[in-house]
Design a protein around this motif. Structure first.
Motif, PDB file in Angstrom:
ATOM      1  N   HIS A   3       0.833  -1.205   0.000  1.00 43.18           N
ATOM      2  CA  HIS A   3       0.000   0.000   0.000  1.00 43.18           C
ATOM      3  C   HIS A   3       0.867   1.253   0.000  1.00 43.18           C
ATOM      4  O   HIS A   3       1.950   1.272   0.570  1.00 43.18           O
ATOM      5  CB  HIS A   3      -0.895   0.036   1.244  1.00 43.18           C
ATOM      6  N   LEU A   4       0.357   2.293  -0.627  1.00 37.52           N
ATOM      7  CA  LEU A   4       1.022   3.579  -0.572  1.00 37.52           C
ATOM      8  C   LEU A   4       0.631   4.247   0.739  1.00 37.52           C
ATOM      9  O   LEU A   4      -0.546   4.364   1.064  1.00 37.52           O
ATOM     10  CB  LEU A   4       0.606   4.462  -1.758  1.00 37.52           C
ATOM     11  N   THR A   5       1.624   4.643   1.512  1.00 33.49           N
ATOM     12  CA  THR A   5       1.392   5.366   2.761  1.00 33.49           C
ATOM     13  C   THR A   5       2.072   6.727   2.639  1.00 33.49           C
ATOM     14  O   THR A   5       2.882   6.948   1.726  1.00 33.49           O
ATOM     15  CB  THR A   5       1.982   4.618   3.969  1.00 33.49           C
ATOM     16  N   ALA A   6       1.784   7.606   3.580  1.00 34.66           N
ATOM     17  CA  ALA A   6       2.436   8.915   3.585  1.00 34.66           C
ATOM     18  C   ALA A   6       3.952   8.746   3.679  1.00 34.66           C
ATOM     19  O   ALA A   6       4.711   9.425   2.981  1.00 34.66           O
ATOM     20  CB  ALA A   6       1.914   9.764   4.735  1.00 34.66           C
ATOM     21  N   GLU A   7       4.401   7.820   4.508  1.00 39.12           N
ATOM     22  CA  GLU A   7       5.834   7.583   4.672  1.00 39.12           C
ATOM     23  C   GLU A   7       6.474   7.139   3.361  1.00 39.12           C
ATOM     24  O   GLU A   7       7.527   7.636   2.967  1.00 39.12           O
ATOM     25  CB  GLU A   7       6.071   6.548   5.766  1.00 39.12           C
ATOM     26  N   ARG A   8       5.821   6.228   2.660  1.00 38.37           N
ATOM     27  CA  ARG A   8       6.354   5.746   1.382  1.00 38.37           C
ATOM     28  C   ARG A   8       6.312   6.844   0.324  1.00 38.37           C
ATOM     29  O   ARG A   8       7.246   6.997  -0.472  1.00 38.37           O
ATOM     30  CB  ARG A   8       5.558   4.525   0.927  1.00 38.37           C
ATOM     31  N   LEU A   9       5.244   7.637   0.322  1.00 36.08           N
ATOM     32  CA  LEU A   9       5.132   8.752  -0.617  1.00 36.08           C
ATOM     33  C   LEU A   9       6.294   9.718  -0.428  1.00 36.08           C
ATOM     34  O   LEU A   9       6.940  10.132  -1.395  1.00 36.08           O
ATOM     35  CB  LEU A   9       3.803   9.486  -0.404  1.00 36.08           C
TER      36      LEU A   9
END
Length: 104
Positions: A3-9
């Motif tokens: 999943h795309l998370t804020a941290e990964r973004l």
């Protein structure tokens, strides 16, 4: 695919998008599941009908000026309406400073 998370973004596109993390929740965070973004001015003012808390929320200059015009208690209440269980991240646009109540 994870999943795309804020941290990964931020880790993958932060440099390109000029994103600077103010605070990362860590742990169990809501994933970014929609490409839609919201400018939550009405939610901050108290109108929450139809609010999509699963969207990335963007606070621009108008929202920040509005928040600054409120008393501390009103600002806390407005930010509380904004920060739902499904809110994946909040972007403070234009290099502006996030309100302390939002960082808390």
């Amino acid at each position: 695919m994870p999943h795309l998370t804020a941290e990964r973004l931020i880790s993958e596109l932060g440099g390109t998008l000029e994103l600077v993390p103010m605070e990362l929740a860590g742990g169990d965070v809501a994933p970014i599941t929609s490409s839609d973004v919201s400018r939550p001015g009405l939610v901050l003012a108290g109108f929450t009908e139809g609010f999509q808390d699963d969207h990335v929320q963007v606070l621009g200059e108008q929202e920040l000026v509005y928040l600054a015009s409120l008393s501390e208690g009103e600002r806390r209440a407005a930010i509380s309406r904004l920060c739902g269980k499904q809110t994946p991240c909040i972007v403070v646009a234009g290099g502006s400073q996030a309100p302390n109540e939002l960082l808390e």
